[in-house]
Design a protein around this motif. Structure first.
Motif, PDB file in Angstrom:
ATOM      1  N   ALA A   8     -21.178 -11.324  15.165  1.00  0.00           N
ATOM      2  CA  ALA A   8     -22.398 -10.648  14.547  1.00  0.00           C
ATOM      3  C   ALA A   8     -22.156 -10.240  13.219  1.00  0.00           C
ATOM      4  O   ALA A   8     -20.938  -9.705  12.971  1.00  0.00           O
ATOM      5  CB  ALA A   8     -22.991  -9.695  15.651  1.00  0.00           C
ATOM      6  N   PRO A   9     -23.196 -10.064  12.455  1.00  0.00           N
ATOM      7  CA  PRO A   9     -23.026  -9.594  11.053  1.00  0.00           C
ATOM      8  C   PRO A   9     -22.502  -8.066  11.180  1.00  0.00           C
ATOM      9  O   PRO A   9     -22.881  -7.538  11.877  1.00  0.00           O
ATOM     10  CB  PRO A   9     -24.111  -9.886  10.443  1.00  0.00           C
ATOM     11  N   PHE A  10     -21.686  -7.641  10.284  1.00  0.00           N
ATOM     12  CA  PHE A  10     -21.217  -6.310  10.401  1.00  0.00           C
ATOM     13  C   PHE A  10     -21.963  -5.615   9.581  1.00  0.00           C
ATOM     14  O   PHE A  10     -22.437  -5.984   8.332  1.00  0.00           O
ATOM     15  CB  PHE A  10     -19.864  -5.916  10.173  1.00  0.00           C
ATOM     16  N   ALA A  11     -22.315  -4.319   9.863  1.00  0.00           N
ATOM     17  CA  ALA A  11     -23.149  -3.390   8.840  1.00  0.00           C
ATOM     18  C   ALA A  11     -22.289  -2.977   7.607  1.00  0.00           C
ATOM     19  O   ALA A  11     -21.089  -2.948   7.760  1.00  0.00           O
ATOM     20  CB  ALA A  11     -23.817  -2.271   9.523  1.00  0.00           C
ATOM     21  N   GLU A  12     -22.918  -2.721   6.644  1.00  0.00           N
ATOM     22  CA  GLU A  12     -22.334  -2.052   5.367  1.00  0.00           C
ATOM     23  C   GLU A  12     -21.544  -0.781   5.934  1.00  0.00           C
ATOM     24  O   GLU A  12     -21.909  -0.191   6.860  1.00  0.00           O
ATOM     25  CB  GLU A  12     -23.189  -1.656   4.567  1.00  0.00           C
ATOM     26  N   ILE A  13     -20.448  -0.649   5.226  1.00  0.00           N
ATOM     27  CA  ILE A  13     -19.505   0.661   5.658  1.00  0.00           C
ATOM     28  C   ILE A  13     -20.341   1.957   5.311  1.00  0.00           C
ATOM     29  O   ILE A  13     -20.616   1.993   4.155  1.00  0.00           O
ATOM     30  CB  ILE A  13     -18.378   0.552   5.029  1.00  0.00           C
ATOM     31  N   ASP A  14     -20.356   2.772   6.203  1.00  0.00           N
ATOM     32  CA  ASP A  14     -21.341   4.000   5.886  1.00  0.00           C
ATOM     33  C   ASP A  14     -20.505   5.295   6.722  1.00  0.00           C
ATOM     34  O   ASP A  14     -20.989   5.508   7.818  1.00  0.00           O
ATOM     35  CB  ASP A  14     -22.490   3.975   6.455  1.00  0.00           C
ATOM     36  N   PRO A  15     -19.361   5.425   6.530  1.00  0.00           N
ATOM     37  CA  PRO A  15     -18.504   6.454   7.218  1.00  0.00           C
ATOM     38  C   PRO A  15     -19.312   7.970   7.369  1.00  0.00           C
ATOM     39  O   PRO A  15     -20.017   8.361   6.489  1.00  0.00           O
ATOM     40  CB  PRO A  15     -17.264   6.606   6.469  1.00  0.00           C
ATOM     41  N   PRO A  16     -19.085   8.781   8.351  1.00  0.00           N
ATOM     42  CA  PRO A  16     -19.659   9.979   8.508  1.00  0.00           C
ATOM     43  C   PRO A  16     -19.077  10.834   7.343  1.00  0.00           C
ATOM     44  O   PRO A  16     -17.949  10.645   6.942  1.00  0.00           O
ATOM     45  CB  PRO A  16     -19.239  10.358  10.060  1.00  0.00           C
ATOM     46  N   ALA A  17     -19.789  11.837   7.044  1.00  0.00           N
ATOM     47  CA  ALA A  17     -19.242  12.745   6.060  1.00  0.00           C
ATOM     48  C   ALA A  17     -18.266  14.003   6.698  1.00  0.00           C
ATOM     49  O   ALA A  17     -18.732  15.073   6.786  1.00  0.00           O
ATOM     50  CB  ALA A  17     -20.463  13.551   5.301  1.00  0.00           C
ATOM     51  N   ARG A  18     -17.132  13.399   7.206  1.00  0.00           N
ATOM     52  CA  ARG A  18     -16.349  14.621   7.719  1.00  0.00           C
ATOM     53  C   ARG A  18     -15.555  15.222   6.669  1.00  0.00           C
ATOM     54  O   ARG A  18     -15.478  14.783   5.551  1.00  0.00           O
ATOM     55  CB  ARG A  18     -15.209  13.747   8.630  1.00  0.00           C
ATOM     56  N   LEU A  19     -15.188  16.471   7.207  1.00  0.00           N
ATOM     57  CA  LEU A  19     -14.585  17.519   6.526  1.00  0.00           C
ATOM     58  C   LEU A  19     -13.195  17.410   6.955  1.00  0.00           C
ATOM     59  O   LEU A  19     -12.706  17.747   8.073  1.00  0.00           O
ATOM     60  CB  LEU A  19     -15.090  18.841   6.541  1.00  0.00           C
ATOM     61  N   LEU A  20     -12.203  16.696   5.916  1.00  0.00           N
ATOM     62  CA  LEU A  20     -10.845  16.460   6.583  1.00  0.00           C
ATOM     63  C   LEU A  20      -9.808  17.484   6.307  1.00  0.00           C
ATOM     64  O   LEU A  20      -9.541  17.609   5.204  1.00  0.00           O
ATOM     65  CB  LEU A  20     -10.346  15.297   5.821  1.00  0.00           C
ATOM     66  N   MET A  21      -9.688  18.483   7.257  1.00  0.00           N
ATOM     67  CA  MET A  21      -8.865  19.697   7.061  1.00  0.00           C
ATOM     68  C   MET A  21      -7.677  19.495   7.769  1.00  0.00           C
ATOM     69  O   MET A  21      -6.889  20.492   8.273  1.00  0.00           O
ATOM     70  CB  MET A  21      -9.809  20.869   7.681  1.00  0.00           C
ATOM     71  N   GLY A  22      -7.099  18.270   8.125  1.00  0.00           N
ATOM     72  CA  GLY A  22      -5.788  18.019   8.731  1.00  0.00           C
ATOM     73  C   GLY A  22      -4.656  18.006   7.657  1.00  0.00           C
ATOM     74  O   GLY A  22      -5.015  18.552   6.456  1.00  0.00           O
ATOM     75  N   PRO A  23      -3.587  17.524   7.906  1.00  0.00           N
ATOM     76  CA  PRO A  23      -2.368  17.598   7.057  1.00  0.00           C
ATOM     77  C   PRO A  23      -2.540  16.442   5.907  1.00  0.00           C
ATOM     78  O   PRO A  23      -1.316  16.158   5.201  1.00  0.00           O
ATOM     79  CB  PRO A  23      -1.044  17.334   8.149  1.00  0.00           C
ATOM     80  N   GLY A  24      -3.516  15.815   5.936  1.00  0.00           N
ATOM     81  CA  GLY A  24      -3.728  14.651   5.078  1.00  0.00           C
ATOM     82  C   GLY A  24      -3.888  13.250   5.660  1.00  0.00           C
ATOM     83  O   GLY A  24      -3.139  13.128   6.739  1.00  0.00           O
ATOM     84  N   PRO A  25      -4.637  12.363   5.330  1.00  0.00           N
ATOM     85  CA  PRO A  25      -5.434  12.649   3.740  1.00  0.00           C
ATOM     86  C   PRO A  25      -6.629  13.635   3.912  1.00  0.00           C
ATOM     87  O   PRO A  25      -6.910  13.887   4.937  1.00  0.00           O
ATOM     88  CB  PRO A  25      -6.170  11.276   3.619  1.00  0.00           C
ATOM     89  N   ILE A  26      -7.127  13.985   2.725  1.00  0.00           N
ATOM     90  CA  ILE A  26      -8.128  15.111   2.599  1.00  0.00           C
ATOM     91  C   ILE A  26      -9.272  14.342   1.949  1.00  0.00           C
ATOM     92  O   ILE A  26      -9.321  13.127   1.483  1.00  0.00           O
ATOM     93  CB  ILE A  26      -7.886  16.227   1.977  1.00  0.00           C
ATOM     94  N   ASN A  27     -10.595  14.935   1.783  1.00  0.00           N
ATOM     95  CA  ASN A  27     -11.377  14.347   1.042  1.00  0.00           C
ATOM     96  C   ASN A  27     -11.217  14.165  -0.211  1.00  0.00           C
ATOM     97  O   ASN A  27     -10.797  15.115  -0.958  1.00  0.00           O
ATOM     98  CB  ASN A  27     -12.858  15.255   1.213  1.00  0.00           C
TER      99      ASN A  27
END
Length: 414
Positions: A8-27
């Motif tokens: 089936a056709p895949f949707a356009e990439i639309d990742p959630p707006a997460r706040l990346l507060m781990g050890p990296g990667p970050i926003n």
């Protein structure tokens, strides 16, 4: 012949707006993302080679070095690490590796593939390696190379670098430093350290995406790399110098060829990753505009505020706090708490990512980063408030508001 199943056709990439507060990667910083949307150019277009020259000049300031050979290796931070080691090491070469975390182990993994004779100076994860142990090993082994990680995110500990470069110089060794997690967030004075090769990545304190590895190379290191240059019919450009003409195991990560590519001659080696160069250039512009001193102070302040808040929750910080990285903190997971369930709740309920760990620390600690674009007051307070709420939901006795209050008090101190 089996038919290819329909998809089936895949949707356009639309990742959630997460706040990346781990050890990296970050926003990534919005300016970096905008720079990466610019039009592509041919790799030998004068406009593009001008951007290459500007990128080299900018990263000399970020690395605090006068090294001519300061440029980008196309690939993640590990590409820079591998380029440094495969270009320096030959089978049988003695190397001393400082190892107190996962990325110290990585240096050994790569050096082993190079056929080097490895001597490891180790410390318990969570501790720094004493200078006396390094001094003893270098005097005994007489290595060609000493390799260290300045800021191992697996343990959140920063290895003190003072004196190691001078020690290497006295014993005729080259010093390689992996500064992936610290460049742009902690002081990395390459020339002052006497480091010969230092590599980094964009996805930590430099506020960019993973995919480009800044590198700087001293003249001493460049001379060794050039001495290993392999040319047609096995004749080396270095004549009869020791090591001349020995083939470097990798073509893509051959720093001699990369130096030719980034030199005024622009000898073709690969097609430069234009979009990544645009992003890496903007990362460095942001550092230079802010100023290294102010940027390092910002990472220290936000890291301290995060640590104060975590301690106010009654959590225990992991490792030797005298040598803690500014930009990542480790927290011991409270007894009886499911660490992965907490991380999932942070991600699903609050759209915040914090890190777990691996190896000897798997399931024992969380890691929270305050790096680059996410090294700011609102990100710290939001993360602390969310973690406090999730821990209360897990039955941990946490006083409501204590973490945010403690962090705000640290900010009030200035």
């Amino acid at each position: 012949m089996n038919p290819i199943p329909a998809v089936a056709p895949f949707a356009e990439i639309d990742p959630p707006a997460r706040l990346l507060m781990g050890p990296g990667p970050i926003n990534a910083h919005p300016r970096v993302l905008r720079a990466m949307s610019a039009q592509l150019l041919g790799q030998f277009d004068p406009e593009f080679t001008g951007y290459m020259n500007e990128t080299m000049a900018l990263y000399r300031q970020v690395f605090q070095t006068g090294n001519r050979w300061t440029f980008l290796v196309d690939g993640t931070a590990r590409a820079g690490i591998e380029a440094a080691l495969v270009s320096l090491l030959e089978p049988g070469d003695p190397i001393v590796i400082l190892s107190a975390g996962r990325f110290g182990l990585l240096l050994s993994e790569i050096a082993e593939r190079c056929g080097a004779e490895i001597s490891v100076v180790a410390a318990e994860w969570g501790q720094a390696i004493p200078f006396s142990a390094i001094e003893e090993a270098v005097a005994r082994v007489k290595p060609c190379v000493v390799a260290a990680v300045f800021g191992d995110t697996s343990t959140t500990i920063a290895q003190p670098m003072d004196g190691i470069g001078r020690l290497c110089a006295r014993h005729g060794a080259l010093l390689y430093v992996d500064a992936t997690a610290t460049l742009g967030g902690m002081d990395v004075p390459v020339d002052e350290w006497g480091a010969d090769i230092v590599t980094a990545g964009l996805q930590k304190c430099l506020a960019g995406p993973s995919g480009s590895a800044p590198i700087t190379i001293s003249e001493r290191a460049a001379a060794r790399i050039d001495g290993r240059r392999h040319v047609e019919k096995g004749i080396a450009s270095g004549g009869d110098r020791p090591g001349a003409g020995r083939r470097i195991a990798s073509n893509y990560f051959d720093l001699a060829m990369l130096m030719d590519y980034w030199s005024e001659r622009r000898l073709n080696h690969h097609t430069e990753a234009s979009t990544m160069l645009y992003g890496a250039r903007e990362c460095a512009r942001l550092v230079v505009e802010e100023g290294l001193e102010r940027r390092i102070a910002r990472h220290l302040l936000n890291g301290q505020a995060m640590a104060r808040g975590l301690e106010a929750m009654g959590l225990t910080l992991f490792g030797d706090q005298a040598n803690k990285m500014h930009n990542v903190v480790g927290i011991e997971i409270p007894a009886g708490v499911n660490g992965e369930r907490v991380r999932a709740a942070m991600r699903e309920e609050f759209q915040i990512e914090i890190g777990s760990s691996f190896g000897a620390l798997a399931g024992r600690i969380w890691r929270i980063g305050t790096m680059g674009y996410n090294c700011r007051k609102d990100a710290v307070l939001t993360t602390l408030g969310a973690l406090e709420a999730v821990l209360r939901g897990e039955g941990v006795d946490v006083r409501s508001g204590a973490a945010v209050d403690a962090a705000r008090a640290r900010y009030a101190e200035g």
